[in-house]
Design a protein around this motif. Structure first.
Motif, PDB file in Angstrom:
ATOM      1  N   ASP A   1      16.149  11.784  32.272  1.00 35.24           N
ATOM      2  CA  ASP A   1      16.635  11.123  31.053  1.00 35.24           C
ATOM      3  C   ASP A   1      16.648   9.605  31.223  1.00 35.24           C
ATOM      4  O   ASP A   1      16.287   8.873  30.302  1.00 35.24           O
ATOM      5  CB  ASP A   1      18.031  11.623  30.687  1.00 35.24           C
ATOM      6  CG  ASP A   1      18.040  13.044  30.154  1.00 35.24           C
ATOM      7  OD1 ASP A   1      16.967  13.550  29.776  1.00 35.24           O
ATOM      8  OD2 ASP A   1      19.137  13.644  30.119  1.00 35.24           O
TER       9      ASP A   1
ATOM     10  N   HIS B   1      21.450  18.738  30.456  1.00 35.27           N
ATOM     11  CA  HIS B   1      21.310  17.312  30.727  1.00 35.27           C
ATOM     12  C   HIS B   1      22.352  16.819  31.724  1.00 35.27           C
ATOM     13  O   HIS B   1      22.316  15.671  32.130  1.00 35.27           O
ATOM     14  CB  HIS B   1      21.387  16.497  29.428  1.00 35.27           C
ATOM     15  CG  HIS B   1      20.159  16.607  28.595  1.00 35.27           C
ATOM     16  ND1 HIS B   1      19.089  15.743  28.707  1.00 35.27           N
ATOM     17  CD2 HIS B   1      19.817  17.506  27.646  1.00 35.27           C
ATOM     18  CE1 HIS B   1      18.147  16.102  27.858  1.00 35.27           C
ATOM     19  NE2 HIS B   1      18.562  17.168  27.203  1.00 35.27           N
ATOM     20  N   GLN B   2      23.276  17.694  32.109  1.00 36.34           N
ATOM     21  CA  GLN B   2      24.306  17.333  33.077  1.00 36.34           C
ATOM     22  C   GLN B   2      23.831  17.465  34.525  1.00 36.34           C
ATOM     23  O   GLN B   2      24.498  16.984  35.428  1.00 36.34           O
ATOM     24  CB  GLN B   2      25.558  18.193  32.868  1.00 36.34           C
ATOM     25  CG  GLN B   2      26.182  18.025  31.496  1.00 36.34           C
ATOM     26  CD  GLN B   2      26.514  16.566  31.179  1.00 36.34           C
ATOM     27  OE1 GLN B   2      27.083  15.861  32.001  1.00 36.34           O
ATOM     28  NE2 GLN B   2      26.146  16.116  29.999  1.00 36.34           N
TER      29      GLN B   2
ATOM     30  N   GLN C   1      19.333  14.243  34.564  1.00 36.83           N
ATOM     31  CA  GLN C   1      19.846  12.900  34.313  1.00 36.83           C
ATOM     32  C   GLN C   1      18.863  11.841  34.807  1.00 36.83           C
ATOM     33  O   GLN C   1      18.674  10.819  34.148  1.00 36.83           O
ATOM     34  CB  GLN C   1      21.221  12.718  34.967  1.00 36.83           C
ATOM     35  CG  GLN C   1      22.295  13.483  34.241  1.00 36.83           C
ATOM     36  CD  GLN C   1      23.649  13.380  34.910  1.00 36.83           C
ATOM     37  OE1 GLN C   1      23.778  12.880  36.020  1.00 36.83           O
ATOM     38  NE2 GLN C   1      24.662  13.868  34.229  1.00 36.83           N
TER      39      GLN C   1
END
Length: 69
Positions: free
Chosen positions: A27, A18-19, A24
């Motif tokens: 997300d 998710h980095q 991102q």
């Protein structure tokens, strides 16, 4: 990853992938979609959940407590 419809709360637990910039963006779009439906999103990292579950639970409790006021 989890939803509590009674409190209109979605809890997302995010792994390292998710980095990435692409993830991102996805997300953010997912969060916007969820919030558009009247729900609130709280995100935690896997490390937070595994390393400090008490803080995670306290943040969830705090959200619910504020919602009830």
């Amino acid at each position: 990853d989890f939803v509590n419809l009674e409190n209109k709360l979605v809890v997302e637990v995010d792994g390292d992938y998710h980095q990435t910039t692409e993830q991102q963006k996805m997300d953010r779009e997912r969060t916007e979609n969820i919030e558009f439906q009247g729900l609130h999103v709280i995100r935690f990292t896997n490390d937070e959940v595994l390393g400090d579950v008490h803080s995670v639970l306290n943040r969830i409790r705090e959200f619910i407590k504020l919602k009830l006021l």
